[in-house]
Motif scaffolding. Structure first.
Motif, PDB file in Angstrom:
ATOM      1  N   CYS A  53       0.842  -1.208   0.000  1.00 29.13           N
ATOM      2  CA  CYS A  53       0.000   0.000   0.000  1.00 29.13           C
ATOM      3  C   CYS A  53       0.871   1.250   0.000  1.00 29.13           C
ATOM      4  O   CYS A  53       0.603   2.215  -0.720  1.00 29.13           O
ATOM      5  N   HIS A  54       1.909   1.208   0.835  1.00 30.37           N
ATOM      6  CA  HIS A  54       2.800   2.368   0.898  1.00 30.37           C
ATOM      7  C   HIS A  54       3.477   2.596  -0.449  1.00 30.37           C
ATOM      8  O   HIS A  54       3.616   3.732  -0.910  1.00 30.37           O
ATOM      9  N   THR A  55       3.912   1.499  -1.094  1.00 34.88           N
ATOM     10  CA  THR A  55       4.577   1.628  -2.390  1.00 34.88           C
ATOM     11  C   THR A  55       3.618   2.164  -3.446  1.00 34.88           C
ATOM     12  O   THR A  55       3.984   3.012  -4.277  1.00 34.88           O
ATOM     13  N   ILE A  56       2.377   1.662  -3.443  1.00 28.72           N
ATOM     14  CA  ILE A  56       1.384   2.161  -4.402  1.00 28.72           C
ATOM     15  C   ILE A  56       1.156   3.658  -4.201  1.00 28.72           C
ATOM     16  O   ILE A  56       1.107   4.440  -5.163  1.00 28.72           O
ATOM     17  N   GLU A  57       1.017   4.060  -2.950  1.00 29.00           N
ATOM     18  CA  GLU A  57       0.805   5.485  -2.678  1.00 29.00           C
ATOM     19  C   GLU A  57       1.995   6.310  -3.117  1.00 29.00           C
ATOM     20  O   GLU A  57       1.843   7.400  -3.711  1.00 29.00           O
ATOM     21  N   GLU A  58       3.207   5.808  -2.841  1.00 24.93           N
ATOM     22  CA  GLU A  58       4.412   6.543  -3.216  1.00 24.93           C
ATOM     23  C   GLU A  58       4.560   6.622  -4.727  1.00 24.93           C
ATOM     24  O   GLU A  58       4.878   7.690  -5.283  1.00 24.93           O
ATOM     25  N   ASN A  59       4.331   5.488  -5.408  1.00 24.29           N
ATOM     26  CA  ASN A  59       4.424   5.507  -6.867  1.00 24.29           C
ATOM     27  C   ASN A  59       3.375   6.421  -7.477  1.00 24.29           C
ATOM     28  O   ASN A  59       3.653   7.153  -8.436  1.00 24.29           O
ATOM     29  N   GLY A  60       2.169   6.364  -6.943  1.00 23.21           N
ATOM     30  CA  GLY A  60       1.134   7.263  -7.448  1.00 23.21           C
ATOM     31  C   GLY A  60       1.502   8.727  -7.249  1.00 23.21           C
ATOM     32  O   GLY A  60       1.290   9.561  -8.128  1.00 23.21           O
ATOM     33  N   ARG A  61       2.042   9.015  -6.043  1.00 20.81           N
ATOM     34  CA  ARG A  61       2.444  10.401  -5.782  1.00 20.81           C
ATOM     35  C   ARG A  61       3.534  10.843  -6.745  1.00 20.81           C
ATOM     36  O   ARG A  61       3.495  11.957  -7.297  1.00 20.81           O
ATOM     37  N   ARG A  62       4.514   9.966  -6.954  1.00 25.73           N
ATOM     38  CA  ARG A  62       5.603  10.325  -7.860  1.00 25.73           C
ATOM     39  C   ARG A  62       5.111  10.533  -9.286  1.00 25.73           C
ATOM     40  O   ARG A  62       5.516  11.479  -9.970  1.00 25.73           O
ATOM     41  N   GLN A  63       4.246   9.643  -9.749  1.00 29.16           N
ATOM     42  CA  GLN A  63       3.768   9.761 -11.124  1.00 29.16           C
ATOM     43  C   GLN A  63       2.915  11.014 -11.308  1.00 29.16           C
ATOM     44  O   GLN A  63       2.997  11.673 -12.351  1.00 29.16           O
ATOM     45  N   LYS A  64       2.111  11.337 -10.315  1.00 25.86           N
ATOM     46  CA  LYS A  64       1.321  12.569 -10.434  1.00 25.86           C
ATOM     47  C   LYS A  64       2.220  13.799 -10.456  1.00 25.86           C
ATOM     48  O   LYS A  64       1.977  14.750 -11.206  1.00 25.86           O
ATOM     49  N   GLN A  65       3.283  13.781  -9.647  1.00 33.02           N
ATOM     50  CA  GLN A  65       4.224  14.892  -9.671  1.00 33.02           C
ATOM     51  C   GLN A  65       4.939  14.966 -11.019  1.00 33.02           C
ATOM     52  O   GLN A  65       5.140  16.051 -11.574  1.00 33.02           O
ATOM     53  N   HIS A  66       5.306  13.801 -11.552  1.00 33.14           N
ATOM     54  CA  HIS A  66       5.983  13.745 -12.852  1.00 33.14           C
ATOM     55  C   HIS A  66       5.092  14.323 -13.956  1.00 33.14           C
ATOM     56  O   HIS A  66       5.531  15.138 -14.775  1.00 33.14           O
ATOM     57  N   VAL A  67       3.835  13.885 -13.970  1.00 32.53           N
ATOM     58  CA  VAL A  67       2.901  14.391 -14.974  1.00 32.53           C
ATOM     59  C   VAL A  67       2.702  15.901 -14.819  1.00 32.53           C
ATOM     60  O   VAL A  67       2.688  16.652 -15.798  1.00 32.53           O
ATOM     61  N   GLY A  68       2.588  16.357 -13.569  1.00 36.85           N
ATOM     62  CA  GLY A  68       2.382  17.788 -13.352  1.00 36.85           C
ATOM     63  C   GLY A  68       3.540  18.637 -13.849  1.00 36.85           C
ATOM     64  O   GLY A  68       3.330  19.685 -14.477  1.00 36.85           O
ATOM     65  N   LEU A  69       4.801  18.164 -13.573  1.00 36.31           N
ATOM     66  CA  LEU A  69       5.965  18.928 -14.019  1.00 36.31           C
ATOM     67  C   LEU A  69       6.037  19.008 -15.538  1.00 36.31           C
ATOM     68  O   LEU A  69       6.391  20.058 -16.112  1.00 36.31           O
TER      69      LEU A  69
END
Length: 380
Positions: free
Chosen positions: A199-215
């Protein structure tokens, strides 16, 4: 069989001790009287210290003299009946001690420190033959009984066995069941821990990907604003769907663990029962619950790679007229983008650890599986 023989006198004795204790409570400190105990003219009792505290509160001028000497004279009211108590020159030290109450307190403390009775260890007696102890076990009726019941009574045609032998056998079976449940609980707890890490990894990966898309979209914000919102929603939707699945499994395993732990506590409590007959009354039901619990299905887990969300990576190197048709990349990232967020290395480590775990042998797979990764449009 009447297994309550001999318990009523013990309960009556306990109630008598409790009633006596209520009569030995000081109305000031609400604790048992501490010696010395003084008796007031109104026949109510107080700890001498509490009586002095009441006197000091009623005569505040005595506290301002700055002397360590015991105050003399004065008056205060009984806290129980409000009767006015007039003190002589000796103050509260002039009040008579109630030696009877002090002796009762000593006797009460001595009795409280001893077991209620040796009767708690007496043998259970047969209800039909009051002078006969329960010492055998009817194998057909599955109840403890006495020798006379076997010779002349209701169990004369039944097969019986010595009570200690049946007691030891069923206690051994219950002990084995407890050991099996404890071992299964350890494995389940390890699986829950691993899924919490997923769960922690999914949340972290999701957070990273959303940040990546935003940048990436910030560089061309005017054109990409609407599309950016759609892609972020896609990431959030899949992240939530995966989290719901894994958290559902965690709740399932957690409920099983809680139920199993309570059953272990009940079984351990039963193991401590000193009376064989009382123990045998409940052992069969406990053994059945343990067997049912050990057969519960506890083998469902996300497949390796379930937490991976790298397919949400994007490439913004296209010309401006192609921006309106941009989609998530389905191909592996190149070397120049491999250092970006969400490279999946942590997920792979979690997968390896999760695969190394085992679930209880009696568990069955309930069929939770991640769908094969396809194009983003097919998933959302």
């Amino acid at each position: 069989m009447n297994f309550a023989v001999g318990l009523k006198p013990l309960l009556a004795e306990a109630r008598s001790m409790e009633s006596l204790e209520k009569q030995l409570i000081c109305p000031i400190c609400l604790e048992m009287f501490s010696k010395p105990v003084v008796i007031l003219p109104c026949q109510h009792n107080l700890c001498r210290k509490c009586a002095n505290d009441v006197f000091q509160a009623s005569n505040p001028l005595w506290q301002s003299r700055g002397s360590s000497a015991v105050p003399s004279g004065g008056r205060f009211r009984c806290p129980s009946c409000r009767h006015e108590v007039v003190l002589d020159r000796h103050g509260v030290y002039g009040l008579q001690r109630n030696l009877l109450v002090e002796n009762i307190i000593d006797i009460y403390k001595q009795e409280s420190a001893r077991p209620l009775h040796a009767k708690a260890e007496q043998h259970l007696m047969c209800e039909e033959h009051e002078d006969e102890r329960i010492n055998i076990y009817c194998l057909r009726c599955e109840v403890p009984t006495c020798s006379l019941c076997k010779v002349f009574g209701a169990h004369k045609d039944c097969e019986v066995a010595p009570l200690p032998a049946v007691y030891q056998r069923q206690k051994s079976e219950l002990s084995d069941g407890i050991a099996m449940l404890v071992a299964g609980n350890d494995r389940i707890q390890a699986i829950i821990t691993q899924m919490e890490e997923i769960c922690h990894t999914i949340e972290e990966n999701g957070r990273r990907q959303k940040q990546h898309v935003g940048l990436r979209f910030d560089a061309l914000y005017g054109i990409l604003e609407e599309r950016k919102k759609e892609l972020l929603q896609s990431i959030a939707a899949e992240q939530e769907a995966k989290l719901q699945r894994v958290r559902g499994l965690i709740r399932q395993y957690g409920d099983h663990l809680e139920a199993s732990s309570k059953l272990v506590e009940s079984a351990i409590h039963a193991m401590e029962e000193p009376q064989m007959a009382v123990y045998l009354q409940h052992s069969k039901e406990l053994l059945k619950k343990i067997t049912d619990m050990s057969k519960a299905s506890m083998s469902s887990r996300p497949e390796p790679g379930y937490e991976n969300m790298d397919h949400f990576s994007i490439n913004v190197d296209y010309v401006a007229e192609m921006l309106r048709t941009i989609e998530f990349q389905t191909e592996p990232l190149g070397e120049d983008e491999g250092d970006g967020p969400g490279d999946g290395s942590e997920a792979a480590t979690d997968e390896d650890r999760l695969d190394s775990l085992e679930v209880p042998e009696a568990a069955e797979d309930v069929g939770l599986r991640q769908k094969p990764a396809s194009s983003p449009h097919g998933q959302h």
